[in-house]
Write an enzyme that holds these catalytic residues in place. Sequence first.
Site, PDB file in Angstrom:
ATOM      1  N   THR A 179       0.837  -1.207   0.000  1.00 41.15           N
ATOM      2  CA  THR A 179       0.000   0.000   0.000  1.00 41.15           C
ATOM      3  C   THR A 179       0.871   1.256   0.000  1.00 41.15           C
ATOM      4  OG1 THR A 179      -1.607  -1.212   1.308  1.00 41.15           O
ATOM      5  CG2 THR A 179      -1.854   1.169   1.270  1.00 41.15           C
ATOM      6  N   LYS A 210       8.390  -9.068  -3.319  1.00 44.81           N
ATOM      7  CA  LYS A 210       8.600 -10.484  -2.958  1.00 44.81           C
ATOM      8  C   LYS A 210       8.490 -11.363  -4.200  1.00 44.81           C
ATOM      9  CE  LYS A 210       7.279 -10.996   1.846  1.00 44.81           C
ATOM     10  NZ  LYS A 210       6.056 -10.554   2.478  1.00 44.81           N
ATOM     11  N   GLU A 256       9.567  10.302   9.205  1.00 48.27           N
ATOM     12  CA  GLU A 256       8.335  11.043   9.511  1.00 48.27           C
ATOM     13  C   GLU A 256       7.093  10.153   9.370  1.00 48.27           C
ATOM     14  OE1 GLU A 256       7.954  14.568  10.492  1.00 48.27           O
ATOM     15  OE2 GLU A 256       6.118  13.498  10.986  1.00 48.27           O
ATOM     16  N   ILE A 261       0.398  12.887   9.126  1.00 52.22           N
ATOM     17  CA  ILE A 261       0.489  14.060  10.013  1.00 52.22           C
ATOM     18  C   ILE A 261       1.954  14.419  10.245  1.00 52.22           C
ATOM     19  CG2 ILE A 261      -0.069  15.008  12.289  1.00 52.22           C
ATOM     20  CD1 ILE A 261      -2.254  12.965  12.577  1.00 52.22           C
ATOM     21  N   GLY A 319      -6.703  -0.902   3.397  1.00 48.95           N
ATOM     22  CA  GLY A 319      -5.234  -0.837   3.475  1.00 48.95           C
ATOM     23  C   GLY A 319      -4.702  -0.115   4.705  1.00 48.95           C
ATOM     24  N   GLU A 334      -2.183  -3.416   9.542  1.00 49.46           N
ATOM     25  CA  GLU A 334      -0.912  -4.099   9.309  1.00 49.46           C
ATOM     26  C   GLU A 334      -1.198  -5.461   8.663  1.00 49.46           C
ATOM     27  OE1 GLU A 334       2.167  -2.568  10.235  1.00 49.46           O
ATOM     28  OE2 GLU A 334       0.649  -1.022  10.333  1.00 49.46           O
ATOM     29  N   ASP A 367       1.132  -1.461  17.858  1.00 54.18           N
ATOM     30  CA  ASP A 367       1.495  -0.438  16.874  1.00 54.18           C
ATOM     31  C   ASP A 367       1.465   0.954  17.521  1.00 54.18           C
ATOM     32  OD1 ASP A 367       1.650   0.341  13.822  1.00 54.18           O
ATOM     33  OD2 ASP A 367       0.025   1.552  14.645  1.00 54.18           O
ATOM     34  N   LYS A 427       4.607   3.667  18.364  1.00 52.10           N
ATOM     35  CA  LYS A 427       4.571   5.081  17.943  1.00 52.10           C
ATOM     36  C   LYS A 427       4.676   6.003  19.164  1.00 52.10           C
ATOM     37  CE  LYS A 427       1.793   3.991  13.845  1.00 52.10           C
ATOM     38  NZ  LYS A 427       0.406   3.791  13.393  1.00 52.10           N
ATOM     39  N   GLY A 458      -2.992   4.781   5.433  1.00 51.46           N
ATOM     40  CA  GLY A 458      -3.465   4.821   4.046  1.00 51.46           C
ATOM     41  C   GLY A 458      -2.350   5.171   3.089  1.00 51.46           C
TER      42      GLY A 458
HETATM   43  N1  HSE Z   1      -1.680  -0.009  10.733  1.00 54.79           N
HETATM   44  C1  HSE Z   1      -1.327   1.347  10.975  1.00 54.79           C
HETATM   45  C2  HSE Z   1      -2.546   2.094  11.464  1.00 54.79           C
HETATM   46  C3  HSE Z   1      -0.811   1.950   9.711  1.00 54.79           C
HETATM   47  O1  HSE Z   1      -3.649   1.557  11.345  1.00 54.79           O
HETATM   48  O2  HSE Z   1      -2.418   3.194  11.979  1.00 54.79           O
HETATM   49  C4  HSE Z   1      -0.117   3.250   9.897  1.00 54.79           C
HETATM   50  O3  HSE Z   1       0.991   3.134  10.744  1.00 54.79           O
END
Ligand code: HSE
Length: 412
Positions: free
Chosen positions: A11, A43, A125, A132, A183, A186, A197, A201, A298
């Site tokens: 994506t 891949k 970033e 953002i 999309g 993960e 996730d 972050k 996205g």
């Molecule tokens: N899977 C992550 C989310 C993608 O939904 O925020 C962006 O890091």
Amino acid sequence: MINLGVLGNGTVGSGVVELIEKNVEYIKKRTGKEIFLSKILVKNPEKHFESDHKNIITNDINEFYDEKINMIVEVMGGLHPAYEYIKDFLNMKKHVVTANKDVVAKYGEELSSIAEKNGVSFRFEASVAGGIPIIKPLQECLAGNNISDIRAILNGTTNFILSKMFNENLEYNEALKEAQRLGFAEANPEADVMGYDAARKLAILSSISYYEKVDWESILTEGITEIDEVDIQIAKKLNCKIKLLAVSSKETEGVYAAVRPSFVSKHGYIGKVNDEFNGILVEGDAVGEVFFLGKGAGKLPTASAVLGDILNVLENNNQRSMFVSTAPRPIITKWKKKAQWIIRLHGQSKDKLRALVREYFKEVCEVHCELPEVYAAVVHAENEEYIDAIIDKLKNFKEVEKVKAFIRFDGI
Ligand code: HSE
């Protein structure tokens, strides 16, 4: 001439290629440099035989070690082999731009210092909050502040799921499938729905904001898989929403950091962040509160952050490390301040549940719940240890079959 190698064509990778091709002229006008897509790592090249890029598509990483390639965009995701590739390329004095939060959360400090030593850039970033701008503002524009707090929605997939459950009464699984189709999720959505996730972050943002080393694996992390329509109904009755909230604050004894489903006012900054949007509220001692809002996942929103980094590298190669090299700060996982909590108890007798809650808490505000086996209330607690101790006691009563608790954040 910049010869670019792109690792990954999912994506985000396909979004990066699309955006670069759309902006070739603009990039040249702005930077005076021509950008040329040299190689794309995939891949299975056989799946791309109809692609416009079939001549530059390969599954052989060795082709990227060619000295003509001077910048790498890593958007393949996952920890390995992405980490090893990035390290090799930085050591070969190639600039690297990545969207990979797994790698940045775990190896950001090491890779930044390798980049610094080799006089090249390592930029990321896109690794936090998709489109953002947040890393650069924290590192540069807000550098004149002592940042004390971060309260944020950092995962688009879970925010999308919770928004659909709240606004459209969608079932959890239905909403997750839709997020995957679009999309946002993960490859293995466990990282999204279990909060890992967002924790990665939060660790990246906290490390940069507090200039302290924050280890993501020490962060208290709870996912959204147990949220059901009864929780959503309770939230609606309180004029609240449930959000997977990532919270950290700089404390004298360490860094408080937690990711968990929390109640927030539906009218506040965070409560109004819907669908795949992310929102980040940062508090600095000079600037006060600053709120960042935008698409956190996205194809093109994430590609926007990647292309911004590419342009930054083209315009300004030298960059010092954003991370501090010290021992990790102790992570505090219990909320130490007074707060309201929403508790939900299950049992055969609502009267008995009510009596127990009133016995243990001084301030109780009941939330009407139609289900005969559910009792819910807002209670006040001095700190999280206090509420945990009471929940442990409540669980010992045979009349109490299940207890759930959520912290409530007001004013955000
Ligand atoms: N899977 C992550 C989310 C993608 O939904 O925020 C962006 O890091």
